[in-house]
Scaffold this active site. Sequence first.
Site, PDB file in Angstrom:
ATOM      1  N   CYS A  22       0.786  -1.300   0.212  1.00 55.95           N
ATOM      2  CA  CYS A  22       0.025   0.153  -0.028  1.00 55.95           C
ATOM      3  C   CYS A  22       0.843   1.434   0.025  1.00 55.95           C
ATOM      4  CB  CYS A  22      -0.905  -0.084   1.135  1.00 55.95           C
ATOM      5  SG  CYS A  22      -1.969   1.605   1.229  1.00 55.95           S
ATOM      6  N   GLY A  66      -6.938   4.776   1.778  1.00 52.85           N
ATOM      7  CA  GLY A  66      -7.862   3.937   2.361  1.00 52.85           C
ATOM      8  C   GLY A  66      -8.903   3.251   1.661  1.00 52.85           C
ATOM      9  N   LEU A 193       4.654   0.783  -6.762  1.00 50.97           N
ATOM     10  CA  LEU A 193       5.390   1.948  -6.244  1.00 50.97           C
ATOM     11  C   LEU A 193       6.452   1.833  -5.517  1.00 50.97           C
ATOM     12  CD1 LEU A 193       2.748   4.857  -5.944  1.00 50.97           C
ATOM     13  CD2 LEU A 193       4.535   4.557  -7.843  1.00 50.97           C
ATOM     14  N   CYS A 259       2.820  17.028 -14.790  1.00 50.58           N
ATOM     15  CA  CYS A 259       1.764  17.205 -13.816  1.00 50.58           C
ATOM     16  C   CYS A 259       0.782  18.287 -14.381  1.00 50.58           C
ATOM     17  CB  CYS A 259       2.397  17.651 -12.557  1.00 50.58           C
ATOM     18  SG  CYS A 259       3.462  16.318 -11.924  1.00 50.58           S
ATOM     19  N   CYS A 274      -1.732  16.281  -5.569  1.00 52.16           N
ATOM     20  CA  CYS A 274      -1.814  14.852  -6.174  1.00 52.16           C
ATOM     21  C   CYS A 274      -2.111  13.686  -5.108  1.00 52.16           C
ATOM     22  CB  CYS A 274      -0.592  14.768  -6.816  1.00 52.16           C
ATOM     23  SG  CYS A 274      -0.094  12.970  -7.570  1.00 52.16           S
ATOM     24  N   ASP A 275      -2.520  12.495  -5.565  1.00 51.46           N
ATOM     25  CA  ASP A 275      -2.857  11.338  -4.545  1.00 51.46           C
ATOM     26  C   ASP A 275      -1.439  11.032  -4.017  1.00 51.46           C
ATOM     27  OD1 ASP A 275      -3.909   9.487  -2.996  1.00 51.46           O
ATOM     28  OD2 ASP A 275      -4.275   8.275  -4.802  1.00 51.46           O
ATOM     29  N   CYS A 315      15.977  11.546 -21.950  1.00 54.07           N
ATOM     30  CA  CYS A 315      14.701  11.428 -22.676  1.00 54.07           C
ATOM     31  C   CYS A 315      14.659  12.375 -23.804  1.00 54.07           C
ATOM     32  CB  CYS A 315      13.630  11.736 -21.627  1.00 54.07           C
ATOM     33  SG  CYS A 315      13.111  10.837 -20.148  1.00 54.07           S
TER      34      CYS A 315
END
Length: 378
Positions: A22, A66, A193, A259, A274-275, A315
């Site tokens: 999580c 959650g 992640l 973003c 952002c989350d 990149c």
Amino acid sequence: MPPISVMIKPVSGLCNMRCQYCFYTDELTHRGEGIFSPMEEETLETLIRKIFIYAENFVYLAFQGGEPTLAGAAFYRKVLAFEKKYNSRMLPVSHAIQTNGLALDEEMLSVLKEGNFLVGLSVDGTKEIHDAMRKDALGNGTYERVSKTAEKLRQTGIDYNILCVVGKTAARQPKEVFQALAPHGYLQFIPRLEPFGEENEVDADALTAADYGYFLTEIWKLYAQELRNGHYVSVRAFDNWLNMLAGRPPENCGFAGRCVPNYLVESNGNVYPCDFYALDEWFLGNIRQSNFKRLAASDKMRNFCESSYKPDADCLICPYGYICRGGCRRDREPVLADGNYGKNRLCEGYRMFFENCLADMQLLQSQIREGKVKIQSP
């Protein structure tokens, strides 16, 4: 004013599961106050009212945790009631909720149906993988209960998709994972992640770039084969890249590599951009004292977005940069000494995938454009 996308955490980090990976549990340990109390009705009403004051054209509300269903059906009925109260301009509103599926009782299903919620249901591939990674608070596997929830969603006529977190175990079983999830029709594969900070121990199921490149390559083969055989199984990443090859913009910031202003509202009204960054460093303000116009114009919001704009030097010369675009900044942590974000941690995996599959992806996109391959809803 623009359309607005707001993610709401009605019970903060409270959850009835203990998933091994999580990211939000890790995030909570990296801010001063971890889990906040469930959202009060006054905070919810203030939030909804200020959303409709600010928004134009469209409103997108997503609920996560959650486990957001722990707020209960009454909370979501209040959401719908406050929308009716404050949406005087009759703006289109889209609802989504991401759930582990354990607390979706009949009352909850009823309100989700009423509000036309798109449900994201978390299922990690096969039963064996899911039960190893996604356990309840007592340490028991949850696959059978979640499968029953999926069937209830189908029977109730609620649209849903599957979110599968990809760690090493899942990445090494792409065929089994795809076959287990394909019957659901709409799939999202999210790479697992890394925790914040270098002090964390490496988990045995941590995803490597090579594993992810192999997974994407094998899943693409299955996706393309199904599509060419007249059976479309939506895979969000592939759908996005095909659309980008057709000249359409990417669906969200992760595929754009930049973003954009978004809003994560915690249960106490605290707002973050952002989350993945609900951290003290990126606290924008509290919706009870502020408003979206002020939050959008804040230096912190501008700095958050602008810090993602500069790509890694590699990149700029990468032959796949135009479609990869560096990916989500959360996968480009940590910040380097010069203040910029580094190369995506899964870069070599994406390179492997595009080397193996981009030509076929371009061919498939041409076949779709020419009508030789048709995309029809699952």
